[in-house]
Design an enzyme around this catalytic site. Structure first.
Site, PDB file in Angstrom:
ATOM      1  N   ASP A  82      23.036  54.111  39.503  1.00  0.00           N
ATOM      2  CA  ASP A  82      24.313  53.768  40.137  1.00  0.00           C
ATOM      3  C   ASP A  82      25.419  53.756  39.100  1.00  0.00           C
ATOM      4  O   ASP A  82      25.173  53.486  37.926  1.00  0.00           O
ATOM      5  CB  ASP A  82      24.258  52.345  40.734  1.00  0.00           C
ATOM      6  N   ASP A  88      33.968  41.624  39.344  1.00  0.00           N
ATOM      7  CA  ASP A  88      34.178  40.674  40.439  1.00  0.00           C
ATOM      8  C   ASP A  88      33.270  40.984  41.626  1.00  0.00           C
ATOM      9  O   ASP A  88      32.797  40.082  42.323  1.00  0.00           O
ATOM     10  CB  ASP A  88      35.659  40.575  40.862  1.00  0.00           C
ATOM     11  N   ASP A 130      35.438  31.706  45.323  1.00  0.00           N
ATOM     12  CA  ASP A 130      36.117  32.818  44.651  1.00  0.00           C
ATOM     13  C   ASP A 130      35.198  33.152  43.481  1.00  0.00           C
ATOM     14  O   ASP A 130      35.168  32.440  42.470  1.00  0.00           O
ATOM     15  CB  ASP A 130      37.511  32.382  44.158  1.00  0.00           C
ATOM     16  N   LEU A 132      35.036  35.389  41.125  1.00  0.00           N
ATOM     17  CA  LEU A 132      35.615  35.620  39.795  1.00  0.00           C
ATOM     18  C   LEU A 132      37.131  35.555  39.895  1.00  0.00           C
ATOM     19  O   LEU A 132      37.778  36.523  40.308  1.00  0.00           O
ATOM     20  CB  LEU A 132      35.142  36.969  39.231  1.00  0.00           C
ATOM     21  N   GLU A 289      40.395  28.543  46.633  1.00  0.00           N
ATOM     22  CA  GLU A 289      41.006  28.289  45.325  1.00  0.00           C
ATOM     23  C   GLU A 289      41.562  26.853  45.286  1.00  0.00           C
ATOM     24  O   GLU A 289      41.119  26.031  44.501  1.00  0.00           O
ATOM     25  CB  GLU A 289      42.119  29.304  45.031  1.00  0.00           C
TER      26      GLU A 289
HETATM   27  P1  FDP Z   1      44.430  36.955  39.706  1.00  0.00           P
HETATM   28  O1  FDP Z   1      45.514  37.478  40.598  1.00  0.00           O
HETATM   29  O2  FDP Z   1      44.390  37.623  38.365  1.00  0.00           O
HETATM   30  O3  FDP Z   1      43.075  36.891  40.362  1.00  0.00           O
HETATM   31  O4  FDP Z   1      43.813  33.663  41.988  1.00  0.00           O
HETATM   32  C1  FDP Z   1      44.757  34.510  41.683  1.00  0.00           C
HETATM   33  C2  FDP Z   1      45.297  34.441  40.264  1.00  0.00           C
HETATM   34  O5  FDP Z   1      44.787  35.411  39.385  1.00  0.00           O
HETATM   35  C3  FDP Z   1      45.110  33.092  39.535  1.00  0.00           C
HETATM   36  O6  FDP Z   1      43.882  32.950  38.891  1.00  0.00           O
HETATM   37  C4  FDP Z   1      46.259  33.094  38.578  1.00  0.00           C
HETATM   38  O7  FDP Z   1      46.674  31.808  38.177  1.00  0.00           O
HETATM   39  C5  FDP Z   1      47.323  33.803  39.366  1.00  0.00           C
HETATM   40  O8  FDP Z   1      46.675  34.574  40.373  1.00  0.00           O
HETATM   41  C6  FDP Z   1      48.105  34.756  38.525  1.00  0.00           C
HETATM   42  O9  FDP Z   1      49.089  35.334  39.307  1.00  0.00           O
HETATM   43  P2  FDP Z   1      50.394  36.016  38.681  1.00  0.00           P
HETATM   44  O10 FDP Z   1      49.909  37.217  37.921  1.00  0.00           O
HETATM   45  O11 FDP Z   1      51.216  36.384  39.849  1.00  0.00           O
HETATM   46  O12 FDP Z   1      51.044  34.998  37.801  1.00  0.00           O
END
Ligand code: FDP
Length: 341
Positions: A82, A88, A130, A132, A289
């Site tokens: 694979d 993630d 969540d 990852l 989250e």
């Molecule tokens: P990501 O989009 O990288 O998965 O859960 C979403 C999250 O990360 C949080 O872990 C993080 O604090 C936030 O989004 C980061 O978002 P921004 O890049 O918009 O600041």
């Protein structure tokens, strides 16, 4: 004479690092504290162990992430032929598999799946995860995490799963936690009796109690927010950021929710992801989250709101519902709210 030398040697070995007690393993801690849980049948304990086991596997994959890229660059595939999968997706597979095998979980809600996954009608628990978090940090070797919430199902085990089992408010969580894959790997969780943190010892393959009874300082000097988006914040949020600067607070934003939250819990601080022009209801997901971290924050003496309302009291209408999120030291969250964000 010989006898006294041996005794001295023994004493010095005993007090040396290699002879230090290795402390409490996560397994023993879970077992010893099982009675605190009102439905002390052992199933929740098993579920927590399943999560811990899956997290060790994910930890192994996370630590190999750079190597997977190198192997990918050589055009290699895994032994089954694979193509390498994204981390993630792999984490989602690992957690789902571990929880399906255990049989304690009837339904799993994951960031990676559109709908909930129906696991075992006999299971008594619903889990939101969540697998990852902070995925934009995976490729650049920055801390990432896993977040989980556990609920007891409302309907009887053995019957088909219903929406009322899944769409529960955060205040109905029976346990919640996160795993932080950072400079060391930590598992932090609560069952509603305080918060405890365990650090992974890779050579022994065990989590050990390293942060008993975690308490979040009431005040702090760290604010964590993506200030690059400040043009689209409300006036209240912008004024609060200004206030933080006037107070000479320190800005720290990793962009991995778990890592930012964890640092603020230990040192005192506030994490904010407010409504923005792009995400009018905030970006973060309530179910897998914010609810878990809100439960942990409160159990550690901190606070979590959407700027007005307590996170744990927000009605859940859909699986992937978003919310604005203000979490951290109690007095800092109160102060931020006084700016009417
Ligand atoms: P990501 O989009 O990288 O998965 O859960 C979403 C999250 O990360 C949080 O872990 C993080 O604090 C936030 O989004 C980061 O978002 P921004 O890049 O918009 O600041």
């Amino acid at each position: 004479m010989q006898r006294s030398i041996n005794k001295a040697n023994a004493t010095s070995i005993e007090s040396s690092r290699i002879a230090q007690s290795i402390g409490f393993t996560l397994d023993r801690f879970i077992k010893n504290n099982q009675d605190q849980f009102q439905y002390a049948s052992g199933e929740l304990s098993q579920l927590l162990r399943d999560i811990a086991l899956a997290s060790k596997v994910v930890n192994r994959e996370v630590n190999k992430a750079g190597l997977i890229d190198i192997m990918g660059a050589l055009g290699s595939q895994n032994t089954a032929g694979d193509n390498q999968q994204k981390l993630d997706v792999l984490a989602n597979i690992r957690f789902t598999r571990a929880l399906a095998k255990g049989g304690e979980v009837c339904a799993l809600v994951s960031e990676e799946s559109e709908s909930f996954v129906d696991l075992s009608n006999d299971g008594k628990y619903v889990i939101a995860i969540d697998p990852l978090d902070g995925s934009s940090n995976i490729d650049v070797n920055v801390s990432i995490g896993t977040i989980f919430s556990i609920y007891r199902r409302k309907t009887s085990p053995g019957t088909p799963i219903q929406h009322i089992d899944i769409l529960q408010k955060g205040s109905e969580q029976v346990a919640a936690g996160y795993v932080l894959y950072g400079s060391s790997t930590m598992l932090v969780y609560t069952t509603g009796h305080g918060v405890n943190g365990f650090t992974y010892e890779p050579s022994l393959g065990e989590y050990f109690l390293s942060h008993p009874n975690l308490n979040m300082p009431d005040d702090g000097k760290i604010y964590s927010i993506n200030e690059g988006l400040s043009d689209s914040f409300s006036n209240g949020v912008r004024s609060y950021i200004q206030y933080c600067k006037q107070q000479r607070y320190t800005a720290r934003y990793i962009g991995s929710l778990v890592a930012d939250f964890h640092r603020n819990m230990l040192k005192g601080g506030i994490y904010i992801y407010p409504a923005t022009a792009k995400d009018a209801n905030g970006k973060l997901r309530l179910m897998y989250e914010c609810n878990a971290l809100a439960f942990i924050a409160e159990q550690a003496g901190g606070k979590a709101t959407d700027g007005k309302v307590r996170i744990l009291d927000i009605e859940l209408k859909e699986l992937h519902q978003r919310t604005a999120f203000f979490v951290g030291s109690k007095n800092m969250v109160d102060q931020a709210q006084s700016f009417k964000p």
